[in-house]
Write a protein that holds these residues in place. Structure first.
Motif, PDB file in Angstrom:
ATOM      1  N   LEU A   1       2.610   8.552   5.059  1.00  0.00           N
ATOM      2  CA  LEU A   1       3.474   9.121   3.917  1.00  0.00           C
ATOM      3  C   LEU A   1       2.735   9.903   2.936  1.00  0.00           C
ATOM      4  CD1 LEU A   1       5.981   8.453   1.941  1.00  0.00           C
ATOM      5  CD2 LEU A   1       4.763   6.439   1.153  1.00  0.00           C
ATOM      6  N   SER A   2       3.181  10.882   2.615  1.00  0.00           N
ATOM      7  CA  SER A   2       2.641  12.067   1.694  1.00  0.00           C
ATOM      8  C   SER A   2       3.804  12.891   0.998  1.00  0.00           C
ATOM      9  CB  SER A   2       1.984  13.092   2.552  1.00  0.00           C
ATOM     10  OG  SER A   2       0.844  12.377   3.208  1.00  0.00           O
ATOM     11  N   SER A   3       3.221  13.532   0.020  1.00  0.00           N
ATOM     12  CA  SER A   3       4.127  14.364  -0.932  1.00  0.00           C
ATOM     13  C   SER A   3       3.806  15.792  -0.770  1.00  0.00           C
ATOM     14  CB  SER A   3       3.915  14.006  -2.432  1.00  0.00           C
ATOM     15  OG  SER A   3       2.639  14.571  -2.677  1.00  0.00           O
ATOM     16  N   ASP A   4       2.907  16.250  -0.174  1.00  0.00           N
ATOM     17  CA  ASP A   4       2.433  17.877  -0.152  1.00  0.00           C
ATOM     18  C   ASP A   4       2.403  18.251  -1.684  1.00  0.00           C
ATOM     19  OD1 ASP A   4       1.634  20.252   1.076  1.00  0.00           O
ATOM     20  OD2 ASP A   4       3.402  20.241   2.296  1.00  0.00           O
ATOM     21  N   ALA A   5       1.794  17.334  -2.308  1.00  0.00           N
ATOM     22  CA  ALA A   5       1.643  17.896  -3.702  1.00  0.00           C
ATOM     23  C   ALA A   5       0.716  19.046  -3.877  1.00  0.00           C
ATOM     24  CB  ALA A   5       1.111  16.948  -4.574  1.00  0.00           C
ATOM     25  N   HIS A   6       0.922  20.206  -4.654  1.00  0.00           N
ATOM     26  CA  HIS A   6       0.116  21.131  -5.105  1.00  0.00           C
ATOM     27  C   HIS A   6      -0.361  21.159  -6.564  1.00  0.00           C
ATOM     28  CE1 HIS A   6       1.462  22.503  -1.309  1.00  0.00           C
ATOM     29  NE2 HIS A   6       0.580  23.633  -1.069  1.00  0.00           N
ATOM     30  N   ARG A   7       0.213  20.106  -7.223  1.00  0.00           N
ATOM     31  CA  ARG A   7      -0.417  19.895  -8.618  1.00  0.00           C
ATOM     32  C   ARG A   7      -0.133  18.558  -9.003  1.00  0.00           C
ATOM     33  NH1 ARG A   7       4.639  23.151 -10.320  1.00  0.00           N
ATOM     34  NH2 ARG A   7       5.277  21.272 -11.032  1.00  0.00           N
ATOM     35  N   PRO A   8      -1.012  18.104  -9.750  1.00  0.00           N
ATOM     36  CA  PRO A   8      -0.967  16.328 -10.131  1.00  0.00           C
ATOM     37  C   PRO A   8       0.336  16.051 -10.490  1.00  0.00           C
ATOM     38  CG  PRO A   8      -2.744  17.525 -11.287  1.00  0.00           C
ATOM     39  CD  PRO A   8      -1.855  18.675 -10.889  1.00  0.00           C
ATOM     40  N   ASP A   9       1.321  16.729 -11.055  1.00  0.00           N
ATOM     41  CA  ASP A   9       2.520  15.945 -11.229  1.00  0.00           C
ATOM     42  C   ASP A   9       3.464  15.866 -10.081  1.00  0.00           C
ATOM     43  OD1 ASP A   9       3.015  18.675 -11.313  1.00  0.00           O
ATOM     44  OD2 ASP A   9       4.627  18.700 -12.871  1.00  0.00           O
ATOM     45  N   GLN A  10       3.145  16.521  -8.987  1.00  0.00           N
ATOM     46  CA  GLN A  10       3.989  16.313  -7.786  1.00  0.00           C
ATOM     47  C   GLN A  10       3.451  15.197  -6.837  1.00  0.00           C
ATOM     48  OE1 GLN A  10       3.276  20.306  -6.287  1.00  0.00           O
ATOM     49  NE2 GLN A  10       5.254  21.153  -7.095  1.00  0.00           N
ATOM     50  N   ILE A  11       2.470  14.543  -7.288  1.00  0.00           N
ATOM     51  CA  ILE A  11       1.910  13.237  -6.476  1.00  0.00           C
ATOM     52  C   ILE A  11       3.028  12.138  -6.344  1.00  0.00           C
ATOM     53  CG2 ILE A  11       0.445  11.459  -6.437  1.00  0.00           C
ATOM     54  CD1 ILE A  11      -1.913  13.162  -7.145  1.00  0.00           C
TER      55      ILE A  11
ATOM     56  N   MET B   1       0.850  -1.263   0.101  1.00  0.00           N
ATOM     57  CA  MET B   1      -0.084   0.047   0.027  1.00  0.00           C
ATOM     58  C   MET B   1       0.956   1.290  -0.019  1.00  0.00           C
ATOM     59  SD  MET B   1      -2.956   1.633   0.674  1.00  0.00           S
ATOM     60  CE  MET B   1      -4.252   0.415   1.246  1.00  0.00           C
ATOM     61  N   LEU B   2       0.522   2.148  -0.770  1.00  0.00           N
ATOM     62  CA  LEU B   2       1.041   3.688  -0.820  1.00  0.00           C
ATOM     63  C   LEU B   2      -0.025   4.468  -0.544  1.00  0.00           C
ATOM     64  CD1 LEU B   2       3.681   3.214  -3.918  1.00  0.00           C
ATOM     65  CD2 LEU B   2       4.060   3.228  -1.554  1.00  0.00           C
ATOM     66  N   THR B   3       0.400   5.687   0.092  1.00  0.00           N
ATOM     67  CA  THR B   3      -0.534   6.609   0.323  1.00  0.00           C
ATOM     68  C   THR B   3      -0.210   7.906   0.162  1.00  0.00           C
ATOM     69  OG1 THR B   3       0.329   7.084   2.539  1.00  0.00           O
ATOM     70  CG2 THR B   3      -1.292   5.532   2.544  1.00  0.00           C
ATOM     71  N   ASP B   4      -1.156   8.757  -0.293  1.00  0.00           N
ATOM     72  CA  ASP B   4      -0.562  10.395  -0.505  1.00  0.00           C
ATOM     73  C   ASP B   4      -1.805  10.961  -0.092  1.00  0.00           C
ATOM     74  OD1 ASP B   4       0.718  12.635  -0.941  1.00  0.00           O
ATOM     75  OD2 ASP B   4       1.402  12.033  -3.152  1.00  0.00           O
ATOM     76  N   TYR B   5      -1.771  11.518   1.521  1.00  0.00           N
ATOM     77  CA  TYR B   5      -2.691  12.227   1.864  1.00  0.00           C
ATOM     78  C   TYR B   5      -2.621  13.676   2.285  1.00  0.00           C
ATOM     79  CZ  TYR B   5      -4.582   7.760   4.041  1.00  0.00           C
ATOM     80  OH  TYR B   5      -5.343   6.582   4.077  1.00  0.00           O
ATOM     81  N   HIS B   6      -1.351  14.139   2.028  1.00  0.00           N
ATOM     82  CA  HIS B   6      -1.155  15.685   2.260  1.00  0.00           C
ATOM     83  C   HIS B   6      -1.084  16.123   0.919  1.00  0.00           C
ATOM     84  CE1 HIS B   6       1.152  18.732   4.487  1.00  0.00           C
ATOM     85  NE2 HIS B   6       0.429  19.437   3.687  1.00  0.00           N
ATOM     86  N   LEU B   7      -2.289  16.486   0.135  1.00  0.00           N
ATOM     87  CA  LEU B   7      -2.307  17.131  -1.127  1.00  0.00           C
ATOM     88  C   LEU B   7      -3.058  18.177  -1.177  1.00  0.00           C
ATOM     89  CD1 LEU B   7      -3.471  13.859  -3.280  1.00  0.00           C
ATOM     90  CD2 LEU B   7      -1.162  14.469  -3.134  1.00  0.00           C
ATOM     91  N   HIS B   8      -2.972  19.120  -1.876  1.00  0.00           N
ATOM     92  CA  HIS B   8      -3.781  20.281  -2.283  1.00  0.00           C
ATOM     93  C   HIS B   8      -4.181  20.286  -3.564  1.00  0.00           C
ATOM     94  CE1 HIS B   8      -2.211  21.881   1.651  1.00  0.00           C
ATOM     95  NE2 HIS B   8      -0.987  21.297   1.219  1.00  0.00           N
ATOM     96  N   LEU B   9      -5.334  20.487  -3.694  1.00  0.00           N
ATOM     97  CA  LEU B   9      -5.985  20.435  -5.200  1.00  0.00           C
ATOM     98  C   LEU B   9      -5.515  21.842  -5.924  1.00  0.00           C
ATOM     99  CD1 LEU B   9      -9.622  18.995  -4.837  1.00  0.00           C
ATOM    100  CD2 LEU B   9      -7.681  17.925  -5.744  1.00  0.00           C
ATOM    101  N   ARG B  10      -5.028  22.495  -5.422  1.00  0.00           N
ATOM    102  CA  ARG B  10      -4.491  23.961  -6.165  1.00  0.00           C
ATOM    103  C   ARG B  10      -3.093  24.504  -5.674  1.00  0.00           C
ATOM    104  NH1 ARG B  10      -9.350  27.797  -3.510  1.00  0.00           N
ATOM    105  NH2 ARG B  10      -8.782  27.023  -1.392  1.00  0.00           N
TER     106      ARG B  10
END
Ligand code: ZN
Ligand code: ZN
Length: 280
Positions: free
Chosen positions: A237-247, A1-10
């Motif tokens: 585990l998270s990436s703190d992405a602010h854009r899809p390509d940062q996931i 399992m991989l997670t990406d929980y800390h994400l921003h949609l913008r």
């Protein structure tokens, strides 16, 4: 399992409007990228300061500048129109614990990500944004004071019991060693936070976002993470992405590092209850 929980949609820009980013199309861009990387568990955690309801917590100029969207519309959008977990990233603000608790308890989040971005009213991670220079903690205090206060506040955040995930635990290093840097060994500053973590059950975030910042390292420092693991804390585990390509940014390395530290399972959240799933 991989997670990406800390994400921003913008992205973090004033003109990145909810109407343009909280859309089915945008959410599916994130989901699509996650699928390519084999990340099954995906959730969003928008910054609390983007919502008008945050003004019940703080009237800091930063909040007054940003807080315009409706928190309940965001929650309804994520729940009803996407298959993403519903989270939120909340600043720990001392003295405002009751208001923070009220704001999160009255919505059905899957998890709450707790952050320290503010040290005594000034901001840690402006990265030289001149528009906010009067609130730049590095202009106001020496590095020793900033690091000491940062980890004391992080300890208070842990003790508050408000959060499921402790975000980017050593964000204070964001500017890198060529910026303002304290004289003492980082371990000296970590101590109050580690003491609080010894008595807490909060999940500690491994965030790959630091690799995209001047520090060029994930959060937290490997030594800090070792201490957390020795205390029995679990990892989110998270990436703190602010854009899809940062996931999932640099997740291969993240999984390798966590594996080398003996992390076999990661935290998964649903309606604020946590379970552990095998990492990878
Ligand atoms: Zn943050
Ligand atoms: Zn964030």
């Amino acid at each position: 399992m991989l997670t990406d929980y800390h994400l921003h949609l913008r992205p973090d820009e004033k003109d990145a409007r909810a109407a343009d980013h909280f859309t089915v199309e945008n959410a599916s861009r994130y989901r699509e990228r996650a699928r390519e990387l084999g990340i099954d568990e995906l959730g969003v955690s928008e910054h609390v300061h983007r919502f008008a309801q945050a003004l019940t917590i703080s009237d800091h100029p930063w909040y007054r500048h940003w807080a315009s969207d409706d928190l309940d519309e965001y929650c309804a959008f994520v729940r009803e129109q996407t298959d993403l977990r519903l989270g939120i990233e909340v600043d720990y603000l001392p003295g405002r614990e009751d208001r923070l608790a009220e704001l999160v308890a009255t919505r059905d989040f899957d998890y709450v990500v707790g952050s320290v971005h503010f040290v005594d009213g000034a901001i840690v991670d402006l990265l030289g944004d001149e528009r906010w220079r009067d609130y730049d903690v590095w202009r106001l205090h020496d590095p020793d004071t900033v690091w000491r206060r940062y980890f004391e506040l992080l300890a208070d955040a842990v003790r508050s019991g408000l959060f499921d995930i402790l975000a980017h635990p050593d964000l204070v290093k964001v500017q890198g060693r060529s910026g303002p840097w304290p004289e003492r060994d980082p371990r000296y500053y970590w101590e109050p936070t580690l003491e609080a973590l010894a008595e807490s059950d909060v999940a500690v975030e491994f965030s790959t976002a630091g690799w995209r910042k001047p520090i060029g390292e994930p959060y937290p420092d490997e030594g800090f993470l070792r201490e957390c693991l020795a205390l029995g804390r679990v990892v989110a585990l998270s990436s703190d992405a602010h854009r899809p390509d940062q996931i999932g940014y640099r997740y291969d390395e993240a999984v390798e590092r966590l594996g080398a530290l003996g992390v076999e399972r990661i935290a998964v959240f649903e309606r604020r209850s946590r379970r552990l799933e095998p990492l990878g």
